[in-house]
Write a protein that holds these residues in place. Sequence first.
Motif, PDB file in Angstrom:
ATOM      1  N   MET A  49      31.553  44.929  44.737  1.00  0.00           N
ATOM      2  CA  MET A  49      32.909  44.889  44.204  1.00  0.00           C
ATOM      3  C   MET A  49      33.406  43.445  44.191  1.00  0.00           C
ATOM      4  N   PRO A  50      33.819  42.922  43.045  1.00  0.00           N
ATOM      5  CA  PRO A  50      34.238  41.513  42.981  1.00  0.00           C
ATOM      6  C   PRO A  50      35.548  41.277  43.721  1.00  0.00           C
ATOM      7  N   TYR A  51      35.556  40.251  44.549  1.00  0.00           N
ATOM      8  CA  TYR A  51      36.787  39.863  45.244  1.00  0.00           C
ATOM      9  C   TYR A  51      37.362  38.573  44.672  1.00  0.00           C
ATOM     10  N   ALA A  52      36.644  37.925  43.754  1.00  0.00           N
ATOM     11  CA  ALA A  52      37.104  36.672  43.152  1.00  0.00           C
ATOM     12  C   ALA A  52      36.615  36.615  41.713  1.00  0.00           C
ATOM     13  N   GLU A  53      37.212  35.715  40.961  1.00  0.00           N
ATOM     14  CA  GLU A  53      36.742  35.501  39.601  1.00  0.00           C
ATOM     15  C   GLU A  53      35.373  34.820  39.637  1.00  0.00           C
ATOM     16  N   ASN A  59      33.263  26.855  36.093  1.00  0.00           N
ATOM     17  CA  ASN A  59      33.868  27.088  37.410  1.00  0.00           C
ATOM     18  C   ASN A  59      32.909  26.731  38.533  1.00  0.00           C
ATOM     19  N   ARG A  60      31.703  26.302  38.201  1.00  0.00           N
ATOM     20  CA  ARG A  60      30.762  25.867  39.226  1.00  0.00           C
ATOM     21  C   ARG A  60      31.388  24.725  40.037  1.00  0.00           C
ATOM     22  N   LEU A  61      31.175  24.797  41.348  1.00  0.00           N
ATOM     23  CA  LEU A  61      31.664  23.770  42.278  1.00  0.00           C
ATOM     24  C   LEU A  61      33.179  23.654  42.276  1.00  0.00           C
ATOM     25  N   LYS A  62      33.856  24.779  42.011  1.00  0.00           N
ATOM     26  CA  LYS A  62      35.308  24.818  42.118  1.00  0.00           C
ATOM     27  C   LYS A  62      35.707  25.882  43.137  1.00  0.00           C
ATOM     28  N   ARG A  63      36.918  25.742  43.656  1.00  0.00           N
ATOM     29  CA  ARG A  63      37.401  26.712  44.633  1.00  0.00           C
ATOM     30  C   ARG A  63      37.450  28.115  44.033  1.00  0.00           C
ATOM     31  N   PRO A  64      37.222  29.132  44.870  1.00  0.00           N
ATOM     32  CA  PRO A  64      37.292  30.501  44.342  1.00  0.00           C
ATOM     33  C   PRO A  64      38.711  30.856  43.928  1.00  0.00           C
ATOM     34  N   VAL A  65      38.811  31.682  42.923  1.00  0.00           N
ATOM     35  CA  VAL A  65      40.098  32.174  42.428  1.00  0.00           C
ATOM     36  C   VAL A  65      40.141  33.678  42.674  1.00  0.00           C
ATOM     37  N   LYS A  66      41.146  34.127  43.402  1.00  0.00           N
ATOM     38  CA  LYS A  66      41.229  35.540  43.766  1.00  0.00           C
ATOM     39  C   LYS A  66      41.342  36.414  42.517  1.00  0.00           C
ATOM     40  N   ARG A  67      40.590  37.492  42.502  1.00  0.00           N
ATOM     41  CA  ARG A  67      40.683  38.439  41.404  1.00  0.00           C
ATOM     42  C   ARG A  67      41.926  39.298  41.608  1.00  0.00           C
ATOM     43  N   THR A  68      42.767  39.355  40.600  1.00  0.00           N
ATOM     44  CA  THR A  68      43.988  40.158  40.668  1.00  0.00           C
ATOM     45  C   THR A  68      43.950  41.339  39.700  1.00  0.00           C
ATOM     46  N   LYS A  69      43.076  41.290  38.725  1.00  0.00           N
ATOM     47  CA  LYS A  69      42.974  42.377  37.760  1.00  0.00           C
ATOM     48  C   LYS A  69      42.311  43.582  38.413  1.00  0.00           C
ATOM     49  N   PRO A  70      42.853  44.785  38.258  1.00  0.00           N
ATOM     50  CA  PRO A  70      42.233  45.981  38.842  1.00  0.00           C
ATOM     51  C   PRO A  70      40.803  46.174  38.332  1.00  0.00           C
ATOM     52  N   LEU A  71      39.986  46.840  39.137  1.00  0.00           N
ATOM     53  CA  LEU A  71      38.604  47.076  38.762  1.00  0.00           C
ATOM     54  C   LEU A  71      38.463  48.170  37.712  1.00  0.00           C
ATOM     55  N   GLU A 223      40.268  38.354  53.112  1.00  0.00           N
ATOM     56  CA  GLU A 223      41.572  38.764  52.597  1.00  0.00           C
ATOM     57  C   GLU A 223      41.447  40.035  51.769  1.00  0.00           C
ATOM     58  N   TRP A 224      40.376  40.142  50.984  1.00  0.00           N
ATOM     59  CA  TRP A 224      40.118  41.377  50.219  1.00  0.00           C
ATOM     60  C   TRP A 224      39.977  42.553  51.186  1.00  0.00           C
ATOM     61  N   ALA A 225      39.225  42.359  52.257  1.00  0.00           N
ATOM     62  CA  ALA A 225      39.039  43.431  53.233  1.00  0.00           C
ATOM     63  C   ALA A 225      40.365  43.818  53.872  1.00  0.00           C
ATOM     64  N   SER A 226      41.176  42.839  54.209  1.00  0.00           N
ATOM     65  CA  SER A 226      42.483  43.129  54.796  1.00  0.00           C
ATOM     66  C   SER A 226      43.334  43.977  53.854  1.00  0.00           C
ATOM     67  N   ASP A 227      43.262  43.677  52.552  1.00  0.00           N
ATOM     68  CA  ASP A 227      44.064  44.401  51.562  1.00  0.00           C
ATOM     69  C   ASP A 227      43.520  45.793  51.260  1.00  0.00           C
ATOM     70  N   ASN A 228      42.203  45.982  51.317  1.00  0.00           N
ATOM     71  CA  ASN A 228      41.600  47.176  50.716  1.00  0.00           C
ATOM     72  C   ASN A 228      40.798  48.068  51.650  1.00  0.00           C
ATOM     73  N   ILE A 229      40.465  47.606  52.849  1.00  0.00           N
ATOM     74  CA  ILE A 229      39.524  48.362  53.665  1.00  0.00           C
ATOM     75  C   ILE A 229      40.083  49.705  54.116  1.00  0.00           C
ATOM     76  N   ALA A 230      41.409  49.842  54.196  1.00  0.00           N
ATOM     77  CA  ALA A 230      41.990  51.127  54.610  1.00  0.00           C
ATOM     78  C   ALA A 230      41.610  52.250  53.649  1.00  0.00           C
ATOM     79  N   ALA A 231      41.468  51.932  52.368  1.00  0.00           N
ATOM     80  CA  ALA A 231      41.098  52.958  51.386  1.00  0.00           C
ATOM     81  C   ALA A 231      39.695  53.497  51.632  1.00  0.00           C
ATOM     82  N   PHE A 232      38.856  52.724  52.337  1.00  0.00           N
ATOM     83  CA  PHE A 232      37.491  53.154  52.635  1.00  0.00           C
ATOM     84  C   PHE A 232      37.384  53.811  54.011  1.00  0.00           C
ATOM     85  N   GLY A 233      38.512  53.960  54.694  1.00  0.00           N
ATOM     86  CA  GLY A 233      38.501  54.562  56.018  1.00  0.00           C
ATOM     87  C   GLY A 233      38.480  53.567  57.156  1.00  0.00           C
TER      88      GLY A 233
END
Length: 586
Positions: A49-53, A59-71, A223-233
């Motif tokens: 599951m993508p957590y970043a763009e 975008n090589r050698l650039k900081r990660p950009v958080k994915r905000t678009k729903p899957l 940060e992705w885990a903090s936001d989403n891990i509850a949905a997985f139990g």
Amino acid sequence: MKAIATLLLVLIGLVGFCLTQADEGPTVHLPGSQVLGILADGVDSFYGMPYAESPAGRNRLKRPVKRTKPLGDFDATTFAPACPQGHFGAIKFDEPWHKRTVNVFNVDSVDKADNFDSNLARWDAANPVQTSEDCLTITVQRPAGIKAGDNLPVLLMLAGYSFVMGTPYRYNVTSFIKFGADIEQPFVLVTVNYRTGPWGFLPGEQMLGSSNLGLRDQRMSMEWASDNIAAFGGDPDKIVLWGHASGGVSVFDHLVISGGNATYKDRKLFRGAIMSSGSLLPAEAMDSKKGNEIYSDVTGVLTPHFRPDLPHYKDSLQALREAPYSDFVQATNVFPGALSAEAMRLVYVPRPDDDLIRHSQEVLLKDNMFVPVPMIFGTQEDEGTIFAQKQTSVNNTRRLMKYLRGHYFHNISNSRMEDFLKNYHTKPLDGSPYGTGSEFESWVGRKRLSSVIGDVFFTIPQRIAMSLIASAQPELPIWGYQAAYDYRNNATSMLGTAHGSFEAMIFETDDYVSSYATKTTRRYLLNFLYDLNPNKRHLDLATWPKWTVEEPKLLKFNKSGLSTLLEVEGERGYTFMKKHLEMFRI
């Protein structure tokens, strides 16, 4: 080599099994998304599951950009591509050393596997999954039947090998997850794809705006885990980090990142940390002389002087970002692999950047600038043996000094290095693998070199880190271990309890299936995951003593039992290295 071959067969079988599931897969709902996983052998898995763009292309050698678009409707039933993997062993890019070395194993087979193509993906012999620059994904696995609201503790694992490899697909995690369920300590396992090697840890002054990208990827995945891990139990307030080797170093870095700030949306990103065979790794700054030399060596391959067929770029960083994938790989592989005859080359590593890592790690510990969470530290008894197999010319003190100063520690003088090496006797009896007498001295100085490498990169830095943490926070609970379950006296193993065997043991690979060490260590780790104390449950286990400055005791994992090991002040090179730690920055 038998273990590697067996591992490849297991992993290839797992890939095929994932593609042929018979059971209806589990589904998890995230905001604006429905994620379909796979049920196999009692474990629900949600892969890739993508957590970043995408960090590919420009975008090589650039900081990660958080994915905000729903899957949306997302198929998470098969392995996603791993991030590009550097070379760990000996391959053709390690010229010219292999011309001088006899019986270098696996060169031909790895050469044939390293076929780079224009589609930004390749097949890696050590990792039988596809790799791609578009790779910032996360995988969640749990016992079958777990659902949102069950609030299980979460083990977030960072895999790693010398910061040039880091795919989480190397092991079959099913038996570990089922073990937890069987002893009534079920848990959710999270594994992360992050950029390694030059994609994630290229140094140099030009990289200061995009430094330590692999660590930034890891932090974004948390940060992705903090936001989403509850949905997985899972319970986002019960996340414990675990890292092995360079993954352990990564976990240690997350203790000191941003001066010890690990808060996200008013919540701690993790509440405990486990570091196996890797922790404190003193390093020169991003823009140090060494960092700039590494950058120049890499970019030099992409200049018209070396490659007149390449276009002219306005600057070297643009050249790296826009170069074809195969050219970028060839440029960044100017350094030998970790198992080469030259050295355990640690060039692509986290480095102080006055931003994410504000100072050298030991300085941050002394200044109490780290996340104060319960911790477990541990090493194998013979960490250095796999990295000292081919350096046959390092056979006396003078050559050992030259080797260590030339490949690793530029800041230490000959006289200081000579003082340090006085702690390491030349007799094979005293070398690693320990406890094997005069066996396995296949060339003069091999066991001494194994001892030195094991100490300077693993055992001593861990001891220093524990001492600094315990001194800064005396009430903070920390535990330490040493594993010695592969001890074989005058028998068949020239590696002893080697680097990498702890991870293999936890995931029950090869000789570790149903072993005493696997069963015992898993129970301690799950106790810690649940209660931040390895002694809280399973009271039939031996008590694991806390590590303190006054009583620096380690729990020693043996093949068929446990014992307590008291670390002795001044043992081998500890006192010297602690006093002169700035000289040992790589």
